[in-house]
Design a protein around this motif. Sequence first.
Motif, PDB file in Angstrom:
ATOM      1  N   GLN A 154      13.667 -36.185   7.757  1.00 18.51           N
ATOM      2  CA  GLN A 154      13.496 -37.367   8.606  1.00 18.51           C
ATOM      3  C   GLN A 154      13.967 -38.628   7.879  1.00 18.51           C
ATOM      4  OE1 GLN A 154      10.551 -39.699   8.029  1.00 18.51           O
ATOM      5  NE2 GLN A 154      11.402 -41.091   9.566  1.00 18.51           N
ATOM      6  N   ILE A 155      13.630 -38.749   6.588  1.00 15.04           N
ATOM      7  CA  ILE A 155      14.049 -39.908   5.806  1.00 15.04           C
ATOM      8  C   ILE A 155      15.572 -39.974   5.734  1.00 15.04           C
ATOM      9  CG2 ILE A 155      14.102 -40.879   3.467  1.00 15.04           C
ATOM     10  CD1 ILE A 155      11.206 -39.872   3.149  1.00 15.04           C
ATOM     11  N   PHE A 156      16.199 -38.837   5.453  1.00 20.04           N
ATOM     12  CA  PHE A 156      17.659 -38.806   5.340  1.00 20.04           C
ATOM     13  C   PHE A 156      18.327 -39.192   6.652  1.00 20.04           C
ATOM     14  CE2 PHE A 156      21.778 -36.708   5.649  1.00 20.04           C
ATOM     15  CZ  PHE A 156      22.378 -37.107   4.468  1.00 20.04           C
ATOM     16  N   GLN A 157      17.878 -38.581   7.734  1.00 18.39           N
ATOM     17  CA  GLN A 157      18.509 -38.831   9.029  1.00 18.39           C
ATOM     18  C   GLN A 157      18.312 -40.264   9.496  1.00 18.39           C
ATOM     19  OE1 GLN A 157      16.664 -35.671  11.291  1.00 18.39           O
ATOM     20  NE2 GLN A 157      18.281 -34.204  10.793  1.00 18.39           N
ATOM     21  N   GLU A 158      17.116 -40.801   9.319  1.00 14.76           N
ATOM     22  CA  GLU A 158      16.855 -42.178   9.718  1.00 14.76           C
ATOM     23  C   GLU A 158      17.633 -43.159   8.840  1.00 14.76           C
ATOM     24  OE1 GLU A 158      15.153 -43.430  12.322  1.00 14.76           O
ATOM     25  OE2 GLU A 158      15.036 -41.337  12.997  1.00 14.76           O
ATOM     26  N   ALA A 159      17.742 -42.860   7.559  1.00 18.11           N
ATOM     27  CA  ALA A 159      18.479 -43.745   6.650  1.00 18.11           C
ATOM     28  C   ALA A 159      19.950 -43.806   7.033  1.00 18.11           C
ATOM     29  CB  ALA A 159      18.314 -43.275   5.213  1.00 18.11           C
ATOM     30  N   GLN A 160      20.526 -42.660   7.406  1.00 18.06           N
ATOM     31  CA  GLN A 160      21.939 -42.659   7.776  1.00 18.06           C
ATOM     32  C   GLN A 160      22.209 -43.508   9.012  1.00 18.06           C
ATOM     33  OE1 GLN A 160      23.844 -38.743   7.966  1.00 18.06           O
ATOM     34  NE2 GLN A 160      24.727 -39.264   5.982  1.00 18.06           N
ATOM     35  N   LYS A 161      21.260 -43.538   9.930  1.00 13.43           N
ATOM     36  CA  LYS A 161      21.436 -44.343  11.142  1.00 13.43           C
ATOM     37  C   LYS A 161      21.527 -45.831  10.826  1.00 13.43           C
ATOM     38  CE  LYS A 161      18.828 -41.114  14.082  1.00 13.43           C
ATOM     39  NZ  LYS A 161      17.593 -40.945  14.900  1.00 13.43           N
ATOM     40  N   LYS A 162      20.930 -46.240   9.698  1.00 12.94           N
ATOM     41  CA  LYS A 162      20.865 -47.656   9.341  1.00 12.94           C
ATOM     42  C   LYS A 162      21.923 -48.038   8.306  1.00 12.94           C
ATOM     43  CE  LYS A 162      15.843 -47.634  10.055  1.00 12.94           C
ATOM     44  NZ  LYS A 162      14.518 -47.880   9.439  1.00 12.94           N
ATOM     45  N   THR A 163      22.842 -47.121   8.036  1.00 12.15           N
ATOM     46  CA  THR A 163      23.790 -47.321   6.951  1.00 12.15           C
ATOM     47  C   THR A 163      25.205 -47.352   7.487  1.00 12.15           C
ATOM     48  OG1 THR A 163      22.278 -46.026   5.557  1.00 12.15           O
ATOM     49  CG2 THR A 163      24.426 -46.516   4.644  1.00 12.15           C
ATOM     50  N   THR A 164      26.074 -48.112   6.839  1.00 10.61           N
ATOM     51  CA  THR A 164      27.478 -48.122   7.196  1.00 10.61           C
ATOM     52  C   THR A 164      28.034 -46.703   7.243  1.00 10.61           C
ATOM     53  OG1 THR A 164      29.708 -48.727   6.413  1.00 10.61           O
ATOM     54  CG2 THR A 164      27.991 -48.579   4.762  1.00 10.61           C
ATOM     55  N   GLY A 165      28.969 -46.478   8.156  1.00 11.20           N
ATOM     56  CA  GLY A 165      29.570 -45.156   8.282  1.00 11.20           C
ATOM     57  C   GLY A 165      30.272 -44.691   7.023  1.00 11.20           C
ATOM     58  N   ALA A 172      29.061 -44.581   4.236  1.00 12.23           N
ATOM     59  CA  ALA A 172      28.084 -43.863   3.410  1.00 12.23           C
ATOM     60  C   ALA A 172      27.873 -42.431   3.890  1.00 12.23           C
ATOM     61  CB  ALA A 172      26.753 -44.609   3.395  1.00 12.23           C
ATOM     62  N   ARG A 173      28.596 -42.017   4.940  1.00 12.85           N
ATOM     63  CA  ARG A 173      28.436 -40.635   5.410  1.00 12.85           C
ATOM     64  C   ARG A 173      29.025 -39.620   4.438  1.00 12.85           C
ATOM     65  NH1 ARG A 173      26.062 -40.232  10.655  1.00 12.85           N
ATOM     66  NH2 ARG A 173      25.146 -42.300  10.948  1.00 12.85           N
ATOM     67  N   THR A 174      29.557 -40.103   3.338  1.00 15.95           N
ATOM     68  CA  THR A 174      29.986 -39.197   2.264  1.00 15.95           C
ATOM     69  C   THR A 174      28.805 -38.506   1.609  1.00 15.95           C
ATOM     70  OG1 THR A 174      29.924 -41.106   0.779  1.00 15.95           O
ATOM     71  CG2 THR A 174      32.071 -40.501   1.694  1.00 15.95           C
ATOM     72  N   VAL A 175      27.612 -39.074   1.752  1.00 18.85           N
ATOM     73  CA  VAL A 175      26.444 -38.530   1.054  1.00 18.85           C
ATOM     74  C   VAL A 175      26.005 -37.230   1.706  1.00 18.85           C
ATOM     75  CG1 VAL A 175      24.678 -39.768   2.390  1.00 18.85           C
ATOM     76  CG2 VAL A 175      24.222 -39.171   0.018  1.00 18.85           C
ATOM     77  N   ARG A 176      25.644 -36.260   0.871  1.00 14.30           N
ATOM     78  CA  ARG A 176      25.100 -34.997   1.356  1.00 14.30           C
ATOM     79  C   ARG A 176      23.609 -34.958   1.033  1.00 14.30           C
ATOM     80  NH1 ARG A 176      29.244 -31.239   2.174  1.00 14.30           N
ATOM     81  NH2 ARG A 176      27.710 -30.197   3.518  1.00 14.30           N
ATOM     82  N   GLY A 177      22.827 -34.492   2.005  1.00  7.60           N
ATOM     83  CA  GLY A 177      21.414 -34.417   1.722  1.00  7.60           C
ATOM     84  C   GLY A 177      20.607 -34.016   2.943  1.00  7.60           C
ATOM     85  N   PRO A 178      19.343 -33.729   2.728  1.00  6.06           N
ATOM     86  CA  PRO A 178      18.727 -33.519   1.406  1.00  6.06           C
ATOM     87  C   PRO A 178      19.224 -32.197   0.792  1.00  6.06           C
ATOM     88  CG  PRO A 178      17.072 -34.004   3.105  1.00  6.06           C
ATOM     89  CD  PRO A 178      18.340 -33.668   3.814  1.00  6.06           C
ATOM     90  N   VAL A 179      19.478 -32.201  -0.502  1.00  4.00           N
ATOM     91  CA  VAL A 179      20.034 -31.041  -1.199  1.00  4.00           C
ATOM     92  C   VAL A 179      19.101 -30.648  -2.338  1.00  4.00           C
ATOM     93  CG1 VAL A 179      21.914 -30.239  -2.678  1.00  4.00           C
ATOM     94  CG2 VAL A 179      22.434 -31.521  -0.605  1.00  4.00           C
ATOM     95  N   PHE A 180      18.762 -29.365  -2.408  1.00  6.83           N
ATOM     96  CA  PHE A 180      17.940 -28.865  -3.516  1.00  6.83           C
ATOM     97  C   PHE A 180      18.761 -28.909  -4.792  1.00  6.83           C
ATOM     98  CE2 PHE A 180      16.140 -26.723   0.235  1.00  6.83           C
ATOM     99  CZ  PHE A 180      14.832 -27.139   0.127  1.00  6.83           C
ATOM    100  N   MET A 181      18.214 -29.542  -5.829  1.00  7.46           N
ATOM    101  CA  MET A 181      19.005 -29.764  -7.039  1.00  7.46           C
ATOM    102  C   MET A 181      18.659 -28.825  -8.182  1.00  7.46           C
ATOM    103  SD  MET A 181      17.469 -33.202  -8.815  1.00  7.46           S
ATOM    104  CE  MET A 181      15.775 -33.307  -9.357  1.00  7.46           C
ATOM    105  N   ASN A 182      17.549 -28.115  -8.123  1.00  7.32           N
ATOM    106  CA  ASN A 182      17.101 -27.377  -9.302  1.00  7.32           C
ATOM    107  C   ASN A 182      17.106 -25.866  -9.135  1.00  7.32           C
ATOM    108  OD1 ASN A 182      16.751 -29.601 -10.823  1.00  7.32           O
ATOM    109  ND2 ASN A 182      14.585 -29.833 -10.427  1.00  7.32           N
ATOM    110  N   ASP A 183      17.910 -25.371  -8.237  1.00  6.58           N
ATOM    111  CA  ASP A 183      18.068 -23.929  -8.126  1.00  6.58           C
ATOM    112  C   ASP A 183      19.553 -23.627  -8.233  1.00  6.58           C
ATOM    113  OD1 ASP A 183      17.065 -21.317  -7.801  1.00  6.58           O
ATOM    114  OD2 ASP A 183      15.546 -22.067  -6.420  1.00  6.58           O
ATOM    115  N   LEU A 184      19.898 -22.373  -8.423  1.00  6.87           N
ATOM    116  CA  LEU A 184      21.292 -22.054  -8.692  1.00  6.87           C
ATOM    117  C   LEU A 184      22.187 -22.287  -7.490  1.00  6.87           C
ATOM    118  CD1 LEU A 184      20.764 -18.908 -10.895  1.00  6.87           C
ATOM    119  CD2 LEU A 184      21.427 -21.182 -11.599  1.00  6.87           C
ATOM    120  N   HIS A 185      21.692 -22.030  -6.309  1.00  6.97           N
ATOM    121  CA  HIS A 185      22.460 -22.365  -5.120  1.00  6.97           C
ATOM    122  C   HIS A 185      22.274 -23.857  -4.845  1.00  6.97           C
ATOM    123  CE1 HIS A 185      23.807 -18.502  -3.349  1.00  6.97           C
ATOM    124  NE2 HIS A 185      22.813 -18.022  -4.079  1.00  6.97           N
ATOM    125  N   ARG A 186      23.391 -24.558  -4.679  1.00  4.52           N
ATOM    126  CA  ARG A 186      23.283 -25.944  -4.214  1.00  4.52           C
ATOM    127  C   ARG A 186      23.113 -25.865  -2.709  1.00  4.52           C
ATOM    128  NH1 ARG A 186      27.091 -30.263  -6.817  1.00  4.52           N
ATOM    129  NH2 ARG A 186      25.573 -29.826  -8.455  1.00  4.52           N
TER     130      ARG A 186
END
Length: 428
Positions: free
Chosen positions: A339-350, A352-366
């Motif tokens: 919800q945080i990610f999706q709502e933040a993208q709505k309020k951000t310049t297009g 910034a759509r380069t950002v990927r998320g939410p992404v798990f960072m501490n397991d072998l599969h990204r």
Amino acid sequence: MKFISYNNNSFKKTEYYTRLPEKEREVFDILSSVFHFKVNTYVLEHLINWDAIPNDPIYKLIFPRKEMLPITDYKALQLLYQSGLEEKTLMPFIQKVKKKMYPEVKHCETSIPKVDGVRVRGMYSNFGTIVSLFPDPMAKTCHSYCSYCFRWIMFNNKEAQQNSSYKDPQEPVAFLKEHPEISDVLFTGADPLVLKAKTLREYIDPILEIDSVKVIRISSKSLAWWPFRFTTDQDADELLALFKYIQSRGKHLNLCAHFTHPVELENEAVKQAIQRIRATGTVIRCQGPLVEGINDTPEDWSTLWNKQITLGMVPYYMFIEADHNSESCFRIPLAKALQIFQEAQKKTTGLARTVRGPVFMNDLHRTLLDGVVTINNERFFVLKSLQAPPNTFGEGTIKLIPYSDTTKNAGNLIELFSESPSAIDQLV
């Protein structure tokens, strides 16, 4: 500005320690005996709002909080400290508590580089086209320590550092020459940019000789914790010259900058540092974790991404915790993270759509938390494997796990993205 760092003991001699509320001093005294602590003058003087303690986000980012320990362990330590016993008497119990907090670090056999069947120390092949390098000096420290960092067990631990790093700059060369499919090399640590530019170049130079390596990445939080590394440090110009030199050798240079909160981008010192880096042609891509109580609102992230775009950087990843850290107080429920990610993208310049998320960072599969679907009146989180370890299956595939408003853990991502049929296969 002069760089002065403080550990748990030397910090107690500063005026800032006396400015802490009494309860916060007690928390600091107790937890800094379990978790490593380091802070520097820039963070103390320019990033922390001392009138907002203990709720200031940068204070929470640097200073350990009692929620990092199980309540029973914290109360036991509290009673022992209040008893007036000397720290050497408390040390056996402190070590026992510390050992319980060690992160669980998973490894995939195919991710451990080997030459002639012998493991190459200080290298980790996270994914098929990239290796992470841990030269010995880079594994030792950062300009300041983040409270949520799962690599805290490396600090002041010579045995751990020796087992997971290398000293000879030529060490990775044979493996990289045997694997021309590897196009990216990531220098990481702790923080590579605590090193002098001359030392950094000694480790980068051999990699530049390998034609198949096209991209040099340097992962660092120095822009946030010590921007003077690029402006007024004695070898700041030499470091920027190194950045230009890497690119003159036909390599793309990417600085993976770690930012957690918008306040880290508000100081003129960091803005000047960013300008100087960009002037070398280096691309700055920004990543950071979503952390409970520090940056857990859409406004935090939309502001962060918009500032990054304004300053000429590229929003790259919003990470969420998988399962390394025992300090679950940092974790966000998956539903809230999405919800945080999706709502933040709505309020951000297009842009910034380069950002990927939410992404798990501490397991072998990204792994990308890609959304929520309803199938046969049941709701599921949609997980997509963006990258997987070499010679394993699952990359690019989608898996479903049961939806819950409260779950903070996706489970074992390695097992989830195996060859077995996915939840989608079983449901449709």
